[in-house]
Design a protein around this motif. Sequence first.
Motif, PDB file in Angstrom:
ATOM      1  N   GLY A 185      62.529  -9.000  20.843  1.00 54.60           N
ATOM      2  CA  GLY A 185      63.721  -8.102  20.582  1.00 54.60           C
ATOM      3  C   GLY A 185      63.464  -7.525  19.308  1.00 54.60           C
ATOM      4  N   ASP A 186      64.031  -6.188  19.315  1.00 50.29           N
ATOM      5  CA  ASP A 186      64.121  -5.232  18.275  1.00 50.29           C
ATOM      6  C   ASP A 186      63.102  -4.999  17.129  1.00 50.29           C
ATOM      7  N   GLU A 220      63.222  -1.399  22.612  1.00 51.72           N
ATOM      8  CA  GLU A 220      63.384  -2.638  23.302  1.00 51.72           C
ATOM      9  C   GLU A 220      63.345  -2.751  24.634  1.00 51.72           C
ATOM     10  N   ALA A 227      59.806  -9.011  14.819  1.00 52.13           N
ATOM     11  CA  ALA A 227      60.352  -8.898  16.109  1.00 52.13           C
ATOM     12  C   ALA A 227      60.975 -10.653  16.454  1.00 52.13           C
ATOM     13  N   ARG A 250      67.109 -11.920  13.090  1.00 52.13           N
ATOM     14  CA  ARG A 250      66.678 -10.548  14.025  1.00 52.13           C
ATOM     15  C   ARG A 250      67.299  -9.432  13.146  1.00 52.13           C
ATOM     16  N   TYR A 278      67.671  -0.424  21.208  1.00 53.20           N
ATOM     17  CA  TYR A 278      67.058  -0.568  19.981  1.00 53.20           C
ATOM     18  C   TYR A 278      65.935   0.459  19.861  1.00 53.20           C
ATOM     19  N   ILE A 327      55.659  -4.992  24.327  1.00 50.92           N
ATOM     20  CA  ILE A 327      56.222  -4.247  23.066  1.00 50.92           C
ATOM     21  C   ILE A 327      55.488  -2.758  23.249  1.00 50.92           C
ATOM     22  N   HIS A 334      62.619  -6.156  26.624  1.00 47.35           N
ATOM     23  CA  HIS A 334      62.058  -7.329  26.573  1.00 47.35           C
ATOM     24  C   HIS A 334      61.875  -7.780  27.891  1.00 47.35           C
TER      25      HIS A 334
END
Length: 534
Positions: free
Chosen positions: A395-396, A363, A410, A451, A348, A370, A365
């Motif tokens: 995520g993302d 991304e 996120a 998401r 991502y 971040i 994780h």
Amino acid sequence: MDRSIGAANRPVAGTGRGPVRPEPRRVAAPPAARQITVRLDRRTLRGWHIRLLDQLGQRAERRLRVEWVAGAHGLPPNAELLFRLEAAIHGLPRPGLATAAEPMAFAAYGTDAAADEPDLVLDLSGARAGSDAGRPVWRLDFDGMPGEAGLLAALFAGRAPVATLRGPDGSPVAVGRLGAESHTVMLVAFEDYLARIITLITAALDGAASPRLPDGSEAPLQPGSRFDLGGLGVSRRAASGLARQIARRLYALCFHSPQWRVGWRRVVGPDLIDLRRHPEGGWTDLPDDGQRFYADPFAIAHGGSVTLFVEEFDYRRGKGVISALGFDESGPRGRPEPVLELETHLSYPFVFEADGAVWMIPESHASGTIDLYRATAFPGGWVHEAVLVDHVVAGDATLLRHDGCWWMFATVRAGGGSYSDTLHLWHAPHFRGPWTPHPRNPVLIDVGSARAAGPIVARDGALIRPVQDCRQGYGAALGLARILRLDADGYEQRVETRLGPGAAWPGSRLHMLSAAGGFEFIDGSRRARSRLLG
């Protein structure tokens, strides 16, 4: 169906299982107030060891200590490649119980050799029995084989493995036949087994376990018997056989499993957000060489041309990197080339332009952060600029500038659960931060629309947020959600459109949407063609 760990100890009559064996001698659990030494091998540490210690440590009367030894029954090296590939193909959350752990994660459990003699040694190393004469030692094996290789071998053989804790004389202390929700995805089943091992061990320490299975059958062969399952010859043959089975599974995944791919098209007329359906002309696949797949397309118009960033997952390396390629009027120029690679998996690649530079928030994780990167030689030369948010499994991450403020979206995984169902927001005066969490986090819990699936788009005075609909699995469909409210007091969105695979996009998933400079990109999966690992 529930399984009883503390079931009756006596055999069941009339089962046709042969002669009834004598009742095995029960090994009493240590006193309630006790010191426990957990014996581990530094080379085979996993997430389930951390969770087990955390769970055992919840009893105030227990004192835990880790003792390092050298075991001999780790998984074959290609097992981790299998797990990574399955996680990427099926969108499985990692890290998990099967993920390798570092010794520093166990620093809280001191290894002082001068500590008091333990009331119990819990040996999870898989090592052969050593000189523990007179010491209360429990050892763990699976179908009679110490170490996790026995557990995974049972899974490949299609049988429900029997986990056994044995006392100093080899007699069973606790026995459990393990189950799993899936027997086709090895990572899922393996982690189901690991979770239940934690249950078995904690039950045994609480005195609630049984040394027999409910049908009266006994645990499989003991290590150290005439078969010498702990001996070098047998363990080498077992490891070699398991490695071959894993290799066959990898081959099957690479030749017969769905393959992620990126689709692109030149936009003439309305785009996907306006159409709310697939275009009549369909999509053109971004070609790959069969040894990797591409996913998570992010496009940016910069310097008079369009550059596409993607996650590139090389099957041989077993992790994702960020790659980029340029587009001209006729389509892609060449093939994606790596521009950012770390030790951890990357995906991502949210790219944006601000303050005269191009930035990326990929991304990762596994890092628990971040992070913000800046391009010094676009599309490459990425340098780490800042940690935007720390101590978060997110995520993302997707940014949006709205009403003079920067917003970050996120999905956050805290305390387990899905990576795709819990939306958190942060806001900041500048994209560098400082970032303040929204007071109503999580602002949304919905596996069908939490998401992100690409950049948020302004359209006719509204904000349209592409979202992943994961109700039928990770990235199964693409939703278009209208943001109804976004401020310091609340957040609301409404999903207006759901797009899935179809005739114009054959496959099983539709996952992302991005556009720039007259091009539009999506990704998803199709049935894989033959591809080579070598």
